[in-house]
Design a protein around this motif. Structure first.
Motif, PDB file in Angstrom:
ATOM      1  N   LEU A  84       0.819  -1.214   0.000  1.00  0.00           N
ATOM      2  CA  LEU A  84       0.000   0.000   0.000  1.00  0.00           C
ATOM      3  C   LEU A  84       0.857   1.271   0.000  1.00  0.00           C
ATOM      4  CD1 LEU A  84      -2.901  -1.010   2.407  1.00  0.00           C
ATOM      5  CD2 LEU A  84      -3.045  -0.589  -0.050  1.00  0.00           C
ATOM      6  N   VAL A  85       1.959   1.260   0.746  1.00  0.00           N
ATOM      7  CA  VAL A  85       2.865   2.412   0.774  1.00  0.00           C
ATOM      8  C   VAL A  85       3.472   2.632  -0.616  1.00  0.00           C
ATOM      9  CG1 VAL A  85       5.074   3.250   1.685  1.00  0.00           C
ATOM     10  CG2 VAL A  85       3.369   2.298   3.237  1.00  0.00           C
ATOM     11  N   VAL A  86       3.927   1.563  -1.249  1.00  0.00           N
ATOM     12  CA  VAL A  86       4.501   1.666  -2.595  1.00  0.00           C
ATOM     13  C   VAL A  86       3.453   2.170  -3.585  1.00  0.00           C
ATOM     14  CG1 VAL A  86       5.451   0.318  -4.518  1.00  0.00           C
ATOM     15  CG2 VAL A  86       6.303  -0.047  -2.212  1.00  0.00           C
ATOM     16  N   LEU A  87       2.261   1.661  -3.490  1.00  0.00           N
ATOM     17  CA  LEU A  87       1.173   2.078  -4.363  1.00  0.00           C
ATOM     18  C   LEU A  87       0.854   3.564  -4.164  1.00  0.00           C
ATOM     19  CD1 LEU A  87      -0.681   0.784  -6.475  1.00  0.00           C
ATOM     20  CD2 LEU A  87      -2.343   0.392  -4.659  1.00  0.00           C
ATOM     21  N   ASN A  88       0.778   3.997  -2.917  1.00  0.00           N
ATOM     22  CA  ASN A  88       0.524   5.416  -2.624  1.00  0.00           C
ATOM     23  C   ASN A  88       1.652   6.303  -3.156  1.00  0.00           C
ATOM     24  OD1 ASN A  88      -1.968   5.141  -1.429  1.00  0.00           O
ATOM     25  ND2 ASN A  88      -1.140   4.940   0.642  1.00  0.00           N
ATOM     26  N   MET A  89       2.896   5.866  -2.983  1.00  0.00           N
ATOM     27  CA  MET A  89       4.029   6.656  -3.465  1.00  0.00           C
ATOM     28  C   MET A  89       4.007   6.775  -4.985  1.00  0.00           C
ATOM     29  SD  MET A  89       7.044   5.452  -0.834  1.00  0.00           S
ATOM     30  CE  MET A  89       8.316   6.358  -1.681  1.00  0.00           C
ATOM     31  N   SER A  90       3.670   5.694  -5.658  1.00  0.00           N
ATOM     32  CA  SER A  90       3.616   5.760  -7.116  1.00  0.00           C
ATOM     33  C   SER A  90       2.463   6.656  -7.576  1.00  0.00           C
ATOM     34  CB  SER A  90       3.503   4.362  -7.730  1.00  0.00           C
ATOM     35  OG  SER A  90       2.276   3.760  -7.391  1.00  0.00           O
ATOM     36  N   THR A  91       1.351   6.638  -6.851  1.00  0.00           N
ATOM     37  CA  THR A  91       0.228   7.519  -7.176  1.00  0.00           C
ATOM     38  C   THR A  91       0.627   8.978  -6.991  1.00  0.00           C
ATOM     39  OG1 THR A  91      -1.357   5.827  -6.506  1.00  0.00           O
ATOM     40  CG2 THR A  91      -2.167   8.088  -6.631  1.00  0.00           C
ATOM     41  N   ILE A  92       1.268   9.289  -5.876  1.00  0.00           N
ATOM     42  CA  ILE A  92       1.725  10.658  -5.621  1.00  0.00           C
ATOM     43  C   ILE A  92       2.757  11.069  -6.666  1.00  0.00           C
ATOM     44  CG2 ILE A  92       3.021  12.097  -3.996  1.00  0.00           C
ATOM     45  CD1 ILE A  92       1.582  10.503  -1.740  1.00  0.00           C
ATOM     46  N   GLY A  93       3.669  10.179  -7.001  1.00  0.00           N
ATOM     47  CA  GLY A  93       4.663  10.468  -8.045  1.00  0.00           C
ATOM     48  C   GLY A  93       4.011  10.775  -9.380  1.00  0.00           C
ATOM     49  N   THR A  94       2.979  10.024  -9.724  1.00  0.00           N
ATOM     50  CA  THR A  94       2.261  10.251 -10.978  1.00  0.00           C
ATOM     51  C   THR A  94       1.585  11.611 -10.965  1.00  0.00           C
ATOM     52  OG1 THR A  94       1.875   7.881 -11.257  1.00  0.00           O
ATOM     53  CG2 THR A  94       0.435   9.373 -12.485  1.00  0.00           C
ATOM     54  N   ILE A  95       0.976  11.971  -9.838  1.00  0.00           N
ATOM     55  CA  ILE A  95       0.315  13.283  -9.735  1.00  0.00           C
ATOM     56  C   ILE A  95       1.332  14.412  -9.887  1.00  0.00           C
ATOM     57  CG2 ILE A  95      -0.899  14.821  -8.140  1.00  0.00           C
ATOM     58  CD1 ILE A  95      -2.346  12.271  -7.068  1.00  0.00           C
ATOM     59  N   VAL A  96       2.460  14.312  -9.207  1.00  0.00           N
ATOM     60  CA  VAL A  96       3.505  15.337  -9.313  1.00  0.00           C
ATOM     61  C   VAL A  96       4.013  15.427 -10.750  1.00  0.00           C
ATOM     62  CG1 VAL A  96       5.855  15.933  -8.597  1.00  0.00           C
ATOM     63  CG2 VAL A  96       4.178  15.195  -6.895  1.00  0.00           C
TER      64      VAL A  96
END
Length: 188
Positions: A14-26
């Motif tokens: 879940l942490v990795v998934l959240n980080m990739s989502t935030i990275g995509t948004i940025v």
């Protein structure tokens, strides 16, 4: 113990998934900023982008602000004029399709097209002068090179149907029978 491992791996996933989502948004937000720098200026078939000005002329952020503001005014005005020119050309072509085209209508349309070309040149000149005002002497020389295609000579050799660049009777700038150069020649 086995349950703890599953929960731990689930949290890590879940942490990795959240980080990739935030990275995509940025990343997407930074793309949108770049796209703002890439506002397309269309005038008589030439395309310039904010990125092109920044790179070619080495514009700083303050110069880019002036470019963006001038471009925001130039864009709608030039697009409106180009739309009018295209509409008048279509009317002219429609009139030419009649068995006996009315020369008075054709003359009137020609004058209207000429007036719109004049308006477009004036808008282009105003835009050029606004950009030039914030350029250093070195940048002004490069700016002249960037804008030169908009003010090139209309010599006989450059006209469609003859001389250099003619291809199958539809000189440079034609795609599917449509002129994308919008040259100020009598052959338009």
């Amino acid at each position: 113990m086995n349950k703890t491992k599953i929960l731990t791996w689930s949290v890590i996933l879940l942490v990795v998934l959240n980080m990739s989502t935030i990275g995509t948004i940025v990343w997407r937000n930074s793309e949108e900023v770049r796209e703002q720098d890439s506002l397309v200026v269309v005038s008589e078939g030439s395309r310039f982008t904010g990125r092109h000005f920044r790179n070619t002329l080495d514009f700083d952020e303050e110069q880019m602000k002036v470019f963006r503001e001038a471009n925001r005014r130039f864009q709608p005005r030039s697009h409106t004029i180009i739309y009018r020119i295209d509409s008048l050309k279509n009317k002219m072509f429609d009139e030419l399709q009649h068995v006996k085209p009315d020369s008075l209508i054709l003359d009137s349309l020609s004058l209207q097209i000429g007036a719109q070309h004049t308006a477009l040149k004036r808008e282009t000149i105003r835009f050029y002068q606004q950009i030039k005002a914030v350029c250093s002497p070195e940048q002004q020389a490069r700016l002249g090179t960037v804008f030169k295609p908009l003010f090139r000579n209309e010599s006989i050799g450059n006209r469609r149907g003859g001389g250099k660049g003619a291809t199958n009777g539809q000189g440079k700038g034609h795609v599917n029978g449509r002129n994308f150069n919008n040259k100020d020649s009598v052959n338009d």
